[in-house]
Write an enzyme that holds these catalytic residues in place. Sequence first.
Site, PDB file in Angstrom:
ATOM      1  N   ARG A  50      -1.590  -8.855  12.793  1.00 18.42           N
ATOM      2  CA  ARG A  50      -2.070  -7.742  11.940  1.00 18.42           C
ATOM      3  C   ARG A  50      -2.824  -8.296  10.733  1.00 18.42           C
ATOM      4  NH1 ARG A  50       3.579  -5.450  11.077  1.00 18.42           N
ATOM      5  NH2 ARG A  50       2.698  -4.269   9.346  1.00 18.42           N
TER       6      ARG A  50
ATOM      7  N   ARG B 108      11.263  -2.273  11.639  1.00 17.61           N
ATOM      8  CA  ARG B 108      10.022  -1.646  12.117  1.00 17.61           C
ATOM      9  C   ARG B 108       9.503  -2.444  13.313  1.00 17.61           C
ATOM     10  NH1 ARG B 108       4.916  -0.005   8.289  1.00 17.61           N
ATOM     11  NH2 ARG B 108       3.501  -1.038   9.723  1.00 17.61           N
TER      12      ARG B 108
ATOM     13  N   LYS C 259       0.831  -1.220   0.000  1.00 18.64           N
ATOM     14  CA  LYS C 259       0.000   0.000   0.000  1.00 18.64           C
ATOM     15  C   LYS C 259       0.859   1.261   0.000  1.00 18.64           C
ATOM     16  CE  LYS C 259      -2.186  -1.031   3.868  1.00 18.64           C
ATOM     17  NZ  LYS C 259      -1.538  -2.346   4.184  1.00 18.64           N
TER      18      LYS C 259
ATOM     19  N   ARG D 166     -10.477   1.325   8.055  1.00 18.89           N
ATOM     20  CA  ARG D 166     -10.147  -0.060   8.386  1.00 18.89           C
ATOM     21  C   ARG D 166     -11.290  -0.747   9.119  1.00 18.89           C
ATOM     22  NH1 ARG D 166      -4.150   0.880   8.483  1.00 18.89           N
ATOM     23  NH2 ARG D 166      -3.190  -1.154   8.640  1.00 18.89           N
TER      24      ARG D 166
ATOM     25  N   ARG E 277      11.602  -6.808   5.593  1.00 20.62           N
ATOM     26  CA  ARG E 277      11.684  -5.411   6.024  1.00 20.62           C
ATOM     27  C   ARG E 277      12.181  -5.327   7.470  1.00 20.62           C
ATOM     28  NH1 ARG E 277       6.386  -1.773   5.789  1.00 20.62           N
ATOM     29  NH2 ARG E 277       5.820  -3.025   7.606  1.00 20.62           N
TER      30      ARG E 277
END
Length: 188
Positions: A145, A134, A14, A89, A128
Amino acid sequence: MTRLLIMGPPGSGKGTQASLVAAKFDIPAISTGDIFRANVSEGTPLGVEAHKYMSAGEYVPDSVTNDMVRDRLSQPDAKSGFLLDGYPRTVSQVDFLDKILSEQHASIDRVIELVVDVEEVVSRLLRRAAEEGRPDDTEEVIRHRIELYFEQTEPLTAVYDARDLHVRVDGTGSVEDVAARIAEAIDA
Ligand code: AP5
């Protein structure tokens, strides 16, 4: 005037695609996740509140998120269009966005859903995590998630389908290939 939403599970691309689309249409890409992360880094009260939820992979409560989005959409750069990444969301966020837009006599033009299978998004996010670290990219939090996305957010595509706004786009392959598919979907 272009008002777009981009949806898809965590790691579907996204944010990557939002910046390309935003540059193409000269509109701001507004990511609720990025706004929360900026507040967390600055240690603002909003950031302190958001961090409690983000670190566990939970959604920040609508009562916090909705006002933040209303405020961001009222900024001058969003008047001529925007791309919302990661909002709405929940059903209540859809209702809230409808309310904001109706007050502005505006409406959404297209809702892009990036489709990528679960194991591919998990492996993107673990990569990532290794490269950027992160904090919500541990495997346990990533999988939570993703679960939450399919439980609470993916069903919203049916709402936009009923309004004839929703387009599914294959989010696999190179970033350029996905961008080309999105461009086609927006023009369609
Ligand atoms: P948010 O920041 O929105 O995170 P997310 O939905 O989990 O999405 P990601 O940023 O992890 O992935 P992405 O789909 O943007 O993919 P990206 O382009 O980064 O939200 C974070 C948290 O904030 C939420 O968990 C929640 O707590 C809170 N929050 C946010 N909005 C909220 C809301 N509305 N209500 C309540 N709470 C909210 O790409 C991922 C990786 O894949 C990158 O490394 C990228 O380089 C790579 N990649 C991208 N495209 C490709 C490709 N085609 N092939 C291979 N790799 C690719």
